[in-house]
Design an enzyme around this catalytic site. Structure first.
Site, short mmCIF file in Angstrom:
data_model
loop_
_atom_site.label_atom_id
_atom_site.label_comp_id
_atom_site.label_asym_id
_atom_site.label_seq_id
_atom_site.Cartn_x
_atom_site.Cartn_y
_atom_site.Cartn_z
N LYS A 13 18.38 24.48 40.80
CA LYS A 13 19.46 25.25 40.17
C LYS A 13 19.92 24.60 38.87
O LYS A 13 19.97 25.25 37.83
CB LYS A 13 20.67 25.37 41.13
CG LYS A 13 20.37 26.06 42.45
CD LYS A 13 21.62 26.24 43.30
CE LYS A 13 22.23 24.94 43.81
NZ LYS A 13 21.37 24.17 44.74
N ARG A 88 29.62 29.74 47.52
CA ARG A 88 28.81 29.26 48.65
C ARG A 88 29.36 29.73 49.98
O ARG A 88 28.76 29.43 51.03
CB ARG A 88 28.80 27.73 48.68
CG ARG A 88 28.04 27.14 47.54
CD ARG A 88 27.77 25.67 47.79
NE ARG A 88 27.52 25.05 46.52
CZ ARG A 88 26.63 24.10 46.31
NH1 ARG A 88 25.91 23.63 47.29
NH2 ARG A 88 26.46 23.60 45.11
N ARG A 127 14.74 11.93 43.29
CA ARG A 127 15.90 11.83 42.41
C ARG A 127 16.78 10.66 42.84
O ARG A 127 17.39 9.99 41.99
CB ARG A 127 16.71 13.13 42.45
CG ARG A 127 17.85 13.11 41.45
CD ARG A 127 18.59 14.42 41.37
NE ARG A 127 19.26 14.74 42.61
CZ ARG A 127 19.85 15.90 42.86
NH1 ARG A 127 19.84 16.85 41.94
NH2 ARG A 127 20.44 16.13 44.00
N ARG A 133 22.37 9.72 42.94
CA ARG A 133 23.40 10.57 43.56
C ARG A 133 23.63 10.12 44.99
O ARG A 133 22.69 9.97 45.76
CB ARG A 133 22.97 12.03 43.51
CG ARG A 133 23.75 12.81 42.48
CD ARG A 133 23.34 14.24 42.39
NE ARG A 133 23.73 15.02 43.57
CZ ARG A 133 23.62 16.35 43.60
NH1 ARG A 133 23.16 17.00 42.56
NH2 ARG A 133 23.99 17.00 44.67
N ARG A 144 23.02 18.86 54.12
CA ARG A 144 23.25 19.83 53.04
C ARG A 144 22.40 21.09 53.27
O ARG A 144 22.84 22.20 53.03
CB ARG A 144 22.93 19.20 51.67
CG ARG A 144 24.05 18.28 51.17
CD ARG A 144 23.55 17.23 50.18
NE ARG A 144 22.98 17.76 48.96
CZ ARG A 144 22.14 17.08 48.17
NH1 ARG A 144 21.80 15.84 48.48
NH2 ARG A 144 21.67 17.63 47.08
#
Ligand code: AP5
Ligand code: MG
Length: 191
Positions: A13, A88, A127, A133, A144
């Site tokens: 996204k 969401r 990542r 993160r 998630r």
């Protein structure tokens, strides 16, 4: 253009939002990015959000809705916007409907990126090694994904009922995915 970019965590996204928003000359608004900026600045909003984010849970609707409303009211979002990671929940869908109705406009399209679940975990673990993160750990990634399936995936049906959903294959090279999105949206922007 008033667009929503939807898809599970790691679907791409954020990566795609930047390119598409620039093309249409509208801001890319990522609720996750706004929350993270607040966390790193230690603001009251960041303090409220951090616990939820680190657990892979959604920040409460009241908090998120207020934040998005304030962002959409900024002058750069007047010609339109691309929302990355909002709405969401069903309550957020209703809130956004109200915000857009208030401006006398309509939602033009909802782009849904679909990616193979194993590929997603691989992308996010990659990542984790570069970006740091705090929610890119295997446990939190899994949570998630679950929360997305339970609370957000059903929203696709709501928007499909309105005839504005464009499901895009998010696998493969970034540029190829971008091209698929543009092909779908060019039809929308010409209509
Ligand atoms: P958020 O920041 O939105 O995280 P997310 O939905 O989990 O999604 P990501 O940002 O991890 O993935 P992405 O789809 O943007 O993919 P990206 O382009 O980065 O939300 C974080 C948290 O904030 C939530 O868990 C929640 O707590 C809170 N929150 C946010 N919005 C909320 C809301 N509305 N309500 C309540 N709470 C909310 O790509 C991922 C990786 O893959 C990158 O490294 C990228 O370089 C790579 N990549 C991208 N495309 C490709 C490709 N085609 N091939 C290979 N690699 C690729
Ligand atoms: Mg993102």
């Amino acid at each position: 253009m008033r667009l929503i970019l939807m898809g599970p965590p790691g679907a791409g996204k954020g990566t795609q939002a930047r390119v598409i928003a620039e093309y249409f000359g509208v801001p890319a608004i990522s609720t996750g990015d706004i929350f993270r900026a607040n966390v790193s600045q230690g603001t009251p909003l960041g303090k409220k959000a951090q616990e939820y984010m680190d657990a892979g849970e959604y920040v409460p609707d009241e908090v998120t809705n207020l934040m998005v409303r304030a962002r959409i009211d900024e002058p750069d979002a007047e010609p339109g916007f691309l929302l990355d990671g909002y709405p969401r929940t069903l309550a957020q869908v209703e809130e956004l409907d109200g915000m857009i109705r208030h401006t006398g406009h309509e939602l033009d399209a909802v782009v849904v990126l679909t990616v193979d679940p194993n590929e997603i975990v691989e992308r996010l673990l990659n990542r984790a090694q570069t970006d740091g993160r705090t929610d890119d750990t295997e446990d939190v990634i899994r949570r998630r994904q679950e929360v997305y399936g339970e609370q957000t995936e059903p929203l696709i049906g709501v928007y499909r009922g309105r005839g504005i959903v464009h499901e895009i294959d998010g696998m493969g090279e970034v540029d190829d995915v971008t091209k698929r999105i543009f092909d779908a949206l060019d039809v929308v922007s010409q209509s």
